[in-house]
Write a protein that holds these residues in place. Sequence first.
Motif, PDB file in Angstrom:
ATOM      1  N   LEU A 123     -11.264   0.755 -35.880  1.00 60.91           N
ATOM      2  CA  LEU A 123     -11.393   1.329 -34.537  1.00 60.91           C
ATOM      3  C   LEU A 123     -12.444   0.590 -33.725  1.00 60.91           C
ATOM      4  CD1 LEU A 123     -11.167   5.149 -35.341  1.00 60.91           C
ATOM      5  CD2 LEU A 123      -9.419   3.721 -34.262  1.00 60.91           C
ATOM      6  N   ARG A 124     -13.498   0.152 -34.376  1.00 59.79           N
ATOM      7  CA  ARG A 124     -14.539  -0.599 -33.662  1.00 59.79           C
ATOM      8  C   ARG A 124     -13.974  -1.898 -33.098  1.00 59.79           C
ATOM      9  NH1 ARG A 124     -17.493  -4.768 -33.849  1.00 59.79           N
ATOM     10  NH2 ARG A 124     -16.633  -5.483 -35.831  1.00 59.79           N
ATOM     11  N   VAL A 125     -13.245  -2.640 -33.940  1.00 63.36           N
ATOM     12  CA  VAL A 125     -12.656  -3.908 -33.496  1.00 63.36           C
ATOM     13  C   VAL A 125     -11.611  -3.656 -32.415  1.00 63.36           C
ATOM     14  CG1 VAL A 125     -11.252  -5.879 -34.210  1.00 63.36           C
ATOM     15  CG2 VAL A 125     -13.097  -5.052 -35.693  1.00 63.36           C
ATOM     16  N   MET A 126     -10.794  -2.635 -32.616  1.00 67.33           N
ATOM     17  CA  MET A 126      -9.736  -2.312 -31.669  1.00 67.33           C
ATOM     18  C   MET A 126     -10.317  -1.982 -30.289  1.00 67.33           C
ATOM     19  SD  MET A 126      -6.671   0.425 -32.417  1.00 67.33           S
ATOM     20  CE  MET A 126      -6.812   0.040 -34.185  1.00 67.33           C
ATOM     21  N   GLU A 127     -11.355  -1.151 -30.273  1.00 71.12           N
ATOM     22  CA  GLU A 127     -11.951  -0.772 -28.993  1.00 71.12           C
ATOM     23  C   GLU A 127     -12.637  -1.962 -28.331  1.00 71.12           C
ATOM     24  OE1 GLU A 127     -14.414   2.861 -26.981  1.00 71.12           O
ATOM     25  OE2 GLU A 127     -14.957   2.296 -29.043  1.00 71.12           O
ATOM     26  N   GLU A 128     -13.268  -2.809 -29.131  1.00 71.72           N
ATOM     27  CA  GLU A 128     -13.919  -4.007 -28.592  1.00 71.72           C
ATOM     28  C   GLU A 128     -12.901  -4.897 -27.885  1.00 71.72           C
ATOM     29  OE1 GLU A 128     -15.364  -7.591 -31.120  1.00 71.72           O
ATOM     30  OE2 GLU A 128     -17.091  -6.263 -30.947  1.00 71.72           O
ATOM     31  N   ARG A 129     -11.746  -5.068 -28.501  1.00 71.23           N
ATOM     32  CA  ARG A 129     -10.708  -5.902 -27.897  1.00 71.23           C
ATOM     33  C   ARG A 129     -10.055  -5.213 -26.706  1.00 71.23           C
ATOM     34  NH1 ARG A 129      -7.805  -8.785 -33.156  1.00 71.23           N
ATOM     35  NH2 ARG A 129      -9.742  -9.697 -33.991  1.00 71.23           N
ATOM     36  N   THR A 142      -3.938  -9.899 -14.960  1.00 71.29           N
ATOM     37  CA  THR A 142      -3.168  -9.941 -16.202  1.00 71.29           C
ATOM     38  C   THR A 142      -4.117 -10.317 -17.327  1.00 71.29           C
ATOM     39  OG1 THR A 142      -1.176 -10.810 -17.253  1.00 71.29           O
ATOM     40  CG2 THR A 142      -2.514 -12.377 -16.010  1.00 71.29           C
ATOM     41  N   ALA A 143      -3.659 -10.171 -18.566  1.00 69.36           N
ATOM     42  CA  ALA A 143      -4.541 -10.470 -19.704  1.00 69.36           C
ATOM     43  C   ALA A 143      -3.701 -10.717 -20.946  1.00 69.36           C
ATOM     44  CB  ALA A 143      -5.530  -9.318 -19.932  1.00 69.36           C
ATOM     45  N   GLY A 144      -2.830 -11.731 -20.877  1.00 72.27           N
ATOM     46  CA  GLY A 144      -1.892 -11.974 -21.965  1.00 72.27           C
ATOM     47  C   GLY A 144      -2.549 -12.225 -23.305  1.00 72.27           C
ATOM     48  N   ARG A 145      -3.508 -13.143 -23.345  1.00 74.16           N
ATOM     49  CA  ARG A 145      -4.162 -13.481 -24.610  1.00 74.16           C
ATOM     50  C   ARG A 145      -4.952 -12.291 -25.155  1.00 74.16           C
ATOM     51  NH1 ARG A 145      -5.403 -18.450 -26.828  1.00 74.16           N
ATOM     52  NH2 ARG A 145      -4.661 -19.441 -24.903  1.00 74.16           N
ATOM     53  N   GLU A 146      -5.644 -11.602 -24.267  1.00 71.20           N
ATOM     54  CA  GLU A 146      -6.454 -10.463 -24.697  1.00 71.20           C
ATOM     55  C   GLU A 146      -5.578  -9.281 -25.118  1.00 71.20           C
ATOM     56  OE1 GLU A 146      -8.673 -13.299 -22.426  1.00 71.20           O
ATOM     57  OE2 GLU A 146      -6.860 -12.187 -21.863  1.00 71.20           O
ATOM     58  N   ASP A 147      -4.454  -9.114 -24.448  1.00 73.20           N
ATOM     59  CA  ASP A 147      -3.503  -8.076 -24.838  1.00 73.20           C
ATOM     60  C   ASP A 147      -2.982  -8.346 -26.253  1.00 73.20           C
ATOM     61  OD1 ASP A 147      -1.509  -5.829 -24.093  1.00 73.20           O
ATOM     62  OD2 ASP A 147      -0.203  -7.470 -24.703  1.00 73.20           O
ATOM     63  N   LEU A 148      -2.671  -9.602 -26.535  1.00 74.74           N
ATOM     64  CA  LEU A 148      -2.197  -9.976 -27.864  1.00 74.74           C
ATOM     65  C   LEU A 148      -3.261  -9.681 -28.916  1.00 74.74           C
ATOM     66  CD1 LEU A 148       0.097 -11.322 -29.511  1.00 74.74           C
ATOM     67  CD2 LEU A 148      -1.042 -13.514 -29.094  1.00 74.74           C
ATOM     68  N   ALA A 149      -4.512  -9.972 -28.594  1.00 76.44           N
ATOM     69  CA  ALA A 149      -5.605  -9.729 -29.541  1.00 76.44           C
ATOM     70  C   ALA A 149      -5.753  -8.234 -29.834  1.00 76.44           C
ATOM     71  CB  ALA A 149      -6.920 -10.283 -28.984  1.00 76.44           C
ATOM     72  N   PHE A 150      -5.568  -7.402 -28.814  1.00 76.17           N
ATOM     73  CA  PHE A 150      -5.641  -5.953 -29.018  1.00 76.17           C
ATOM     74  C   PHE A 150      -4.537  -5.482 -29.957  1.00 76.17           C
ATOM     75  CE2 PHE A 150      -4.009  -1.758 -27.539  1.00 76.17           C
ATOM     76  CZ  PHE A 150      -5.056  -0.969 -27.998  1.00 76.17           C
ATOM     77  N   HIS A 151      -3.320  -5.964 -29.718  1.00 74.80           N
ATOM     78  CA  HIS A 151      -2.212  -5.549 -30.575  1.00 74.80           C
ATOM     79  C   HIS A 151      -2.367  -6.095 -31.993  1.00 74.80           C
ATOM     80  CE1 HIS A 151       0.198  -3.374 -27.663  1.00 74.80           C
ATOM     81  NE2 HIS A 151      -0.097  -4.308 -26.781  1.00 74.80           N
ATOM     82  N   LEU A 152      -2.974  -7.269 -32.122  1.00 76.71           N
ATOM     83  CA  LEU A 152      -3.232  -7.807 -33.456  1.00 76.71           C
ATOM     84  C   LEU A 152      -4.210  -6.908 -34.209  1.00 76.71           C
ATOM     85  CD1 LEU A 152      -2.753  -9.984 -35.536  1.00 76.71           C
ATOM     86  CD2 LEU A 152      -4.530 -11.367 -34.448  1.00 76.71           C
ATOM     87  N   ALA A 153      -5.165  -6.323 -33.498  1.00 75.51           N
ATOM     88  CA  ALA A 153      -6.110  -5.398 -34.134  1.00 75.51           C
ATOM     89  C   ALA A 153      -5.384  -4.152 -34.642  1.00 75.51           C
ATOM     90  CB  ALA A 153      -7.208  -4.999 -33.143  1.00 75.51           C
TER      91      ALA A 153
END
Length: 230
Positions: A123-129, A142-153
């Motif tokens: 949850l910590r990593v997920m919220e950070e992203r 937009t935030a394509g790369r950051e959106d991908l990082a959130f879903h990867l978490a």
Amino acid sequence: MQPLPPADRVRAVSNALADFIARKEMKPGDRLPAERELMMALAVGRSTVREVIRLFQARGVVESRKGSGTYLLRPITAQTFHMPLSFEASHLRDALLQTLDVRRGLEVEASMLAAERRTAEDLRVMEERLVEMERVHHEKGTAGREDLAFHLAIYDATHNPLFPQMLEQMREAFESFWGKPFDRPDFARRSFPFHRELYDAIAAGDRDMAREKTLAILQVVAEDIEEMSK
């Protein structure tokens, strides 16, 4: 005895390198030996080593950083089974819809499992992203790369290694297509509030709500693909 055909030589070196990574218990983020070291240790030429590294990159196992070296992205052994993916993407709309079909199946299940299995660290990593994704979204639209990082978490929070590996296999296509589709900074803008609600559902351990919010995100994406591709 005959010299090994090139394909067999690459396969043998791939297995040897995978075995080395496993025996050394290398972790994601560790740096692999330099190209010359691998050549000497495996008694093969530079072209074979480079072919193996390219193969590992295509599998999402390593990444090469210019001027720094080659780094491990995920653990591997000689027994690791790889599933390469490919699809025709000459038309942006079709490519987006094809990957969206895959995302819908994977992300709904991943979100529900994450709601069950997430840890405090997840949850910590997920919220950070999520915070970073929201920041970039407000700045750039937009935030394509950051959106991908959130879903990867979220995938990581399933604690099933196949989920993040599947996303890594598709990372290149996702980053290429989903960064700023149709040159529209407002693409999927309406989905961003649902990401915070998805995080809240996972944090609360609510499987059904996590499913609902994931589907809401992907529905907005599907609608924007159809509308903006006209």
